[in-house]
Design a protein around this motif. Structure first.
Motif, PDB file in Angstrom:
ATOM      1  N   LEU A 107       0.842  -1.198   0.000  1.00 37.63           N
ATOM      2  CA  LEU A 107       0.000   0.000   0.000  1.00 37.63           C
ATOM      3  C   LEU A 107       0.880   1.251   0.000  1.00 37.63           C
ATOM      4  O   LEU A 107       2.005   1.228   0.494  1.00 37.63           O
ATOM      5  CB  LEU A 107      -0.923   0.001   1.220  1.00 37.63           C
ATOM      6  CG  LEU A 107      -1.932  -1.157   1.275  1.00 37.63           C
ATOM      7  CD1 LEU A 107      -2.576  -1.236   2.645  1.00 37.63           C
ATOM      8  CD2 LEU A 107      -2.986  -1.001   0.185  1.00 37.63           C
ATOM      9  N   LYS A 108       0.353   2.336  -0.531  1.00 38.38           N
ATOM     10  CA  LYS A 108       1.121   3.576  -0.666  1.00 38.38           C
ATOM     11  C   LYS A 108       0.778   4.557   0.453  1.00 38.38           C
ATOM     12  O   LYS A 108      -0.334   5.065   0.522  1.00 38.38           O
ATOM     13  CB  LYS A 108       0.829   4.229  -2.019  1.00 38.38           C
ATOM     14  CG  LYS A 108       1.559   5.554  -2.233  1.00 38.38           C
ATOM     15  CD  LYS A 108       1.243   6.138  -3.603  1.00 38.38           C
ATOM     16  CE  LYS A 108       1.945   7.474  -3.819  1.00 38.38           C
ATOM     17  NZ  LYS A 108       1.696   7.998  -5.183  1.00 38.38           N
ATOM     18  N   PRO A 109       1.735   4.854   1.342  1.00 39.09           N
ATOM     19  CA  PRO A 109       1.469   5.827   2.398  1.00 39.09           C
ATOM     20  C   PRO A 109       1.674   7.259   1.907  1.00 39.09           C
ATOM     21  O   PRO A 109       2.614   7.554   1.164  1.00 39.09           O
ATOM     22  CB  PRO A 109       2.505   5.474   3.463  1.00 39.09           C
ATOM     23  CG  PRO A 109       3.671   4.920   2.679  1.00 39.09           C
ATOM     24  CD  PRO A 109       3.067   4.224   1.480  1.00 39.09           C
ATOM     25  N   ILE A 110       0.773   8.138   2.317  1.00 39.20           N
ATOM     26  CA  ILE A 110       0.983   9.578   2.148  1.00 39.20           C
ATOM     27  C   ILE A 110       1.122  10.136   3.553  1.00 39.20           C
ATOM     28  O   ILE A 110       0.137  10.260   4.291  1.00 39.20           O
ATOM     29  CB  ILE A 110      -0.192  10.244   1.421  1.00 39.20           C
ATOM     30  CG1 ILE A 110      -0.423   9.585   0.061  1.00 39.20           C
ATOM     31  CG2 ILE A 110       0.070  11.734   1.242  1.00 39.20           C
ATOM     32  CD1 ILE A 110      -1.621  10.138  -0.690  1.00 39.20           C
ATOM     33  N   VAL A 111       2.351  10.432   3.952  1.00 45.82           N
ATOM     34  CA  VAL A 111       2.623  10.876   5.318  1.00 45.82           C
ATOM     35  C   VAL A 111       2.508  12.395   5.380  1.00 45.82           C
ATOM     36  O   VAL A 111       3.201  13.115   4.644  1.00 45.82           O
ATOM     37  CB  VAL A 111       4.028  10.433   5.772  1.00 45.82           C
ATOM     38  CG1 VAL A 111       4.280  10.872   7.217  1.00 45.82           C
ATOM     39  CG2 VAL A 111       4.175   8.916   5.647  1.00 45.82           C
ATOM     40  N   ILE A 112       1.628  12.872   6.251  1.00 44.34           N
ATOM     41  CA  ILE A 112       1.370  14.309   6.416  1.00 44.34           C
ATOM     42  C   ILE A 112       1.991  14.743   7.740  1.00 44.34           C
ATOM     43  O   ILE A 112       1.607  14.246   8.799  1.00 44.34           O
ATOM     44  CB  ILE A 112      -0.142  14.611   6.438  1.00 44.34           C
ATOM     45  CG1 ILE A 112      -0.862  13.935   5.269  1.00 44.34           C
ATOM     46  CG2 ILE A 112      -0.379  16.110   6.471  1.00 44.34           C
ATOM     47  CD1 ILE A 112      -0.501  14.463   3.928  1.00 44.34           C
ATOM     48  N   GLU A 113       2.954  15.662   7.689  1.00 45.84           N
ATOM     49  CA  GLU A 113       3.630  16.121   8.908  1.00 45.84           C
ATOM     50  C   GLU A 113       3.554  17.641   9.004  1.00 45.84           C
ATOM     51  O   GLU A 113       3.986  18.355   8.095  1.00 45.84           O
ATOM     52  CB  GLU A 113       5.089  15.660   8.918  1.00 45.84           C
ATOM     53  CG  GLU A 113       5.948  16.243  10.023  1.00 45.84           C
ATOM     54  CD  GLU A 113       5.366  16.035  11.418  1.00 45.84           C
ATOM     55  OE1 GLU A 113       5.254  17.027  12.158  1.00 45.84           O
ATOM     56  OE2 GLU A 113       5.020  14.882  11.757  1.00 45.84           O
ATOM     57  N   ARG A 114       3.020  18.133  10.098  1.00 45.14           N
ATOM     58  CA  ARG A 114       2.854  19.570  10.287  1.00 45.14           C
ATOM     59  C   ARG A 114       4.194  20.288  10.442  1.00 45.14           C
ATOM     60  O   ARG A 114       4.325  21.466  10.107  1.00 45.14           O
ATOM     61  CB  ARG A 114       1.992  19.834  11.520  1.00 45.14           C
ATOM     62  CG  ARG A 114       2.663  19.441  12.823  1.00 45.14           C
ATOM     63  CD  ARG A 114       1.728  19.520  14.009  1.00 45.14           C
ATOM     64  NE  ARG A 114       1.273  20.868  14.248  1.00 45.14           N
ATOM     65  CZ  ARG A 114       0.234  21.175  15.027  1.00 45.14           C
ATOM     66  NH1 ARG A 114      -0.449  20.208  15.608  1.00 45.14           N
ATOM     67  NH2 ARG A 114      -0.107  22.415  15.213  1.00 45.14           N
ATOM     68  N   GLY A 115       5.188  19.592  10.962  1.00 47.28           N
ATOM     69  CA  GLY A 115       6.477  20.205  11.226  1.00 47.28           C
ATOM     70  C   GLY A 115       7.467  20.051  10.087  1.00 47.28           C
ATOM     71  O   GLY A 115       7.132  19.628   8.983  1.00 47.28           O
ATOM     72  N   LYS A 116       8.717  20.384  10.379  1.00 46.38           N
ATOM     73  CA  LYS A 116       9.791  20.337   9.387  1.00 46.38           C
ATOM     74  C   LYS A 116      10.526  19.005   9.450  1.00 46.38           C
ATOM     75  O   LYS A 116      10.306  18.191  10.350  1.00 46.38           O
ATOM     76  CB  LYS A 116      10.766  21.487   9.629  1.00 46.38           C
ATOM     77  CG  LYS A 116      10.129  22.867   9.507  1.00 46.38           C
ATOM     78  CD  LYS A 116      11.128  23.971   9.829  1.00 46.38           C
ATOM     79  CE  LYS A 116      10.469  25.345   9.777  1.00 46.38           C
ATOM     80  NZ  LYS A 116      11.401  26.426  10.163  1.00 46.38           N
TER      81      LYS A 116
END
Length: 521
Positions: A107-116
């Protein structure tokens, strides 16, 4: 087959391969020349007696036995660029290990991170330490790798019943951690080494076709008929996916508020709160090792202590030998402490959170906030500390004995907390019942650890982010949220983990459940 041997030896023997080989040879009644290799399996320190010993479990290979010293390799991750997408909100250990597991499952993860990313975070950490400027999206808690990246990297966990601890440790070794973490009873990577490992994990995710989006804050969930459809970012971008792992950590208050605002069921959760105590490391060594000076073969001593005071547990938390205290606020107008150690644990001071377990009834003054009552209780103490300490990142501080005597310290010695300290009577920071429990508790600590209760020790307040003040309930079987299909609350922020290893395990479990659900369709 190697022989598994359990033994107890002096520290200088454990540190010297020739002496260790001689000891083992004598133990199993063979010549040292017959031993080809000694492979450590587990190692711990026994300091209960004056003569300190090292508990060792080793595999002993004799000359005629085959011995393979192959390095640990990563799984063969497939390319998932064109695979079904799963959103992972948060790039802490839960989110990153969920992403790796998703890739392994195709499966393909789309990782969303608010920080840097890990490198970009450093400038913001300097800003909070030196200039007292808090970046709400990039700090000790938020950014690639999560809170553990720059606040120690301790890997000890009591979560062995929750999943495969060894699998997580081996993956960390494959990504560059020292193999010692597979052996030590209390493994530790160190804040100076963990960032590179985190970066390598991210690069592997991208190389396999996954996506990692930094400085991307989730501001809304797209839900239809109680089923997850996707997210909206602060730029107004919509990302669609009907499976979402929510792994935002214990300090993502805006996410808790968003869930509450959208009437997605959450509940208040009890946590622990207190201070961070700092002693000279030399003093802790003397107490724990019953010696005047720690020998070269022993590491800086840790400690662990638990007491029951007025029906409440008071205990050490996240103890950092040879470490420093860090400012971990996530918003302007608040003060928060935490601690970390470099890999060598070679700083002059030792620190530990000393916290008291809270109960849901303690949050009654904030009952109007409903499920966010504990969060508002937590926030109120952090904001009070900020005001009392001069509206900067300076921290309220008091010498330990002075605190037990309700006495403002005439002076505070320089501590490892870089922004600085303000001498205050700590009872001003905490509710009366909590201050009283800590006063009594420290006196009990002093009875158990002779020398611990001293004015050489300085208390810094508050230590308030021990765990999430909110639980995001999920089904025990599917791990989906109890109300929203396709939403998988995960890790510390959801109330299901308590550290790097347990969060990573929980991330993998959520990824596996998503794969199971997709195969059923």
């Amino acid at each position: 087959m190697p022989r598994e041997i359990q033994l107890q030896v002096a520290p200088e023997v454990a540190a010297n391969e020739s002496l260790l080989k001689e000891h083992i040879a004598k133990l199993i009644r063979i010549s040292p020349k017959e031993i080809a290799h000694i492979v450590p399996v587990k190692r711990s320190i026994d300091a209960r007696q004056k003569a300190i010993k090292i508990n060792y479990k080793v595999n002993v290979f004799l000359k005629e036995e085959a011995f393979s010293n192959t390095s640990i390799e990563l799984p063969e991750y497939p390319n998932v660029q064109n695979a079904q997408e799963v959103i992972v909100v948060g790039a802490g250990p839960a989110g990153l290990f969920a992403a790796l597991q998703l890739i392994e499952l195709g499966l393909k993860p789309i990782v969303i991170e608010r920080g840097k990313d890990v490198r970009g975070r450093r400038r913001d950490l300097k800003a909070i330490n030196v200039d007292h400027i808090v970046n709400e999206d990039s700090n000790y808690c938020f950014g690639e790798g999560g809170a553990g990246t720059y606040s120690d990297g301790k890997l000890y966990t009591r979560s062995k019943k929750r999943g495969d601890v060894d699998r997580i440790l081996r993956l960390l070794v494959a990504f560059g951690a020292t193999p010692d973490i597979l052996v030590e009873a209390h493994p530790h990577i160190g804040t100076n080494k963990l960032p590179q490992i985190i970066q390598d994990i991210r690069e592997k995710i991208i190389a396999c076709g996954g996506r990692v989006l930094f400085e991307t804050r989730v501001v809304d969930f797209i839900i239809k008929n109680n089923e997850m459809q996707g997210i909206v970012t602060q730029e107004g971008t919509t990302i669609n996916a009907n499976k979402l792992i929510l792994a935002t950590g214990h300090s993502a208050r805006d996410i808790f508020e968003l869930l509450d605002r959208k009437k997605i069921y959450i509940e208040a959760k009890a946590f622990a709160l207190g201070v961070r105590a700092e002693h000279p490391q030399e003093l802790i060594d003397q107490i724990q090792y019953s010696c005047d000076f720690r020998g070269q073969y022993l590491p800086p001593a840790p400690y662990s202590i638990v007491k029951q005071v007025n029906g409440r547990g008071m205990y050490s938390f996240c103890m950092c030998p040879g470490g420093v205290i860090a400012p971990c606020a996530t918003s302007p107008g608040e003060v928060v402490t935490n601690g970390w150690s470099p890999s060598k644990r070679d700083q002059a001071t030792a620190n530990s959170g000393i916290v008291v377990e809270l109960k849901l009834e303690d949050f009654k003054p904030f009952a109007k906030f409903g499920a966010l009552a504990g969060m508002e209780f937590q926030k109120s103490i952090e904001q009070k500390a900020w005001h009392l300490a001069g509206q900067t990142q300076k921290v309220p501080a008091q010498r330990m004995v002075d605190f037990t005597q309700n006495k403002v310290s005439a002076s505070i010695p320089k501590t490892s907390y870089v922004p600085g300290t303000t001498s205050l009577e700590m009872g001003q920071v905490f509710p009366g019942f909590l201050s009283q429990i800590m006063r009594e508790g420290f006196m009990e600590f002093g009875k158990s650890m002779r020398g611990y209760m001293t004015n050489e020790a300085v208390l810094h307040a508050p230590e308030s982010r021990t765990s999430s003040p909110v639980r995001i309930p999920r089904d025990n079987d599917t791990l989906e949220h109890v109300q929203i299909k396709g939403l998988y609350p995960c890790g510390e922020g959801a109330g299901y983990a308590g550290g790097i290893i347990s969060a990573a395990i929980d991330g993998e479990k959520c990824a596996l459940k998503i794969a199971e659900a997709l195969q059923l369709k």
